[in-house]
Scaffold this active site. Structure first.
Site, PDB file in Angstrom:
ATOM      1  N   ASP A 165       0.874  -1.161   0.000  1.00 45.84           N
ATOM      2  CA  ASP A 165       0.000   0.000   0.000  1.00 45.84           C
ATOM      3  C   ASP A 165       0.919   1.222   0.000  1.00 45.84           C
ATOM      4  O   ASP A 165       2.109   1.117   0.322  1.00 45.84           O
ATOM      5  CB  ASP A 165      -0.892  -0.035   1.244  1.00 45.84           C
ATOM      6  CG  ASP A 165      -1.751   1.204   1.347  1.00 45.84           C
ATOM      7  OD1 ASP A 165      -2.321   1.626   0.324  1.00 45.84           O
ATOM      8  OD2 ASP A 165      -1.840   1.759   2.463  1.00 45.84           O
ATOM      9  N   ASP A 192      -0.086   5.100   0.891  1.00 44.16           N
ATOM     10  CA  ASP A 192      -0.289   6.106   1.942  1.00 44.16           C
ATOM     11  C   ASP A 192      -0.342   5.455   3.326  1.00 44.16           C
ATOM     12  O   ASP A 192      -1.124   4.540   3.577  1.00 44.16           O
ATOM     13  CB  ASP A 192      -1.573   6.897   1.674  1.00 44.16           C
ATOM     14  CG  ASP A 192      -1.524   7.629   0.334  1.00 44.16           C
ATOM     15  OD1 ASP A 192      -0.418   8.003  -0.103  1.00 44.16           O
ATOM     16  OD2 ASP A 192      -2.593   7.817  -0.274  1.00 44.16           O
TER      17      ASP A 192
END
Ligand SMILES: [Mg+2]
Ligand SMILES: [Zn+2]
Length: 171
Positions: free
Chosen positions: A17, A19
């Site tokens: 991922d 952020d």
């Protein structure tokens, strides 16, 4: 027939991922490169994973595009910046995938996590063995997206350190 040095089976990847994992997630959208801050130690840790034989593949929901908060060009620019940091450190990220959609604007899509399409694209493009791959995310939906494609995951706290391979495999 495969050429010498080309791995036939068992190609593995670390899905990431973005952020809250690679860069500091302020809890709102990262709308520009100016707002984008790489978390301490991330590039070094990614290099360890790379050197351990993992392709690095970023899979990130960027619904702010659908919401008109920033553009795809902004996202490409941010990813180029991250790639530049990696290249300076002697490795690179194999692929960045992002989902620009939000259900309120473009309706449902298959790429927005927990949808698995971005992970599936990576598995297919790089001929990966899902059982040898892993995702690191800070939301359950990151892990759910990977699990739907047969990839296990590690959940970290938002903006916390990415574990090293040996830390993951002794879990
Ligand atoms: Mg996140
Ligand atoms: Zn999407």
């Amino acid at each position: 027939m495969k050429k010498m040095g080309e791995s036939v089976v068992g190609r593995k990847a670390l899905f990431l991922d973005r952020d809250g994992v690679i860069n500091h997630d302020p809890g709102d959208y990262t709308k520009s490169l100016a707002e984008f801050t790489v978390l301490p130690g991330v590039i070094e840790t990614l290099k360890v994973w790379h050197d351990a034989g993992y392709l690095l593949i970023v899979v990130t929901n960027q619904a702010g595009i659908d919401k008109g908060l920033y553009t795809e060009e902004t996202v490409h620019g941010i990813h180029q910046y991250v790639q530049g940091l990696c290249v300076q450190a002697g490795f690179s990220i194999a692929q960045f995938y992002f989902c620009p959609h939000h259900p309120d604007f473009s309706g449902r899509c298959l790429c927005r996590k927990p949808g698995s399409l971005m992970v599936e694209k990576g598995l297919h493009k790089f001929d990966l063995d899902p059982s040898q791959c892993l995702i690191i995310g800070d939301k359950q939906r990151d892990l759910d997206a990977a699990a739907a494609a047969g990839v296990g995951g590690v959940l970290i706290e938002t903006n916390d350190k990415i574990p090293l391979p040996e830390e993951v495999f002794e879990m």
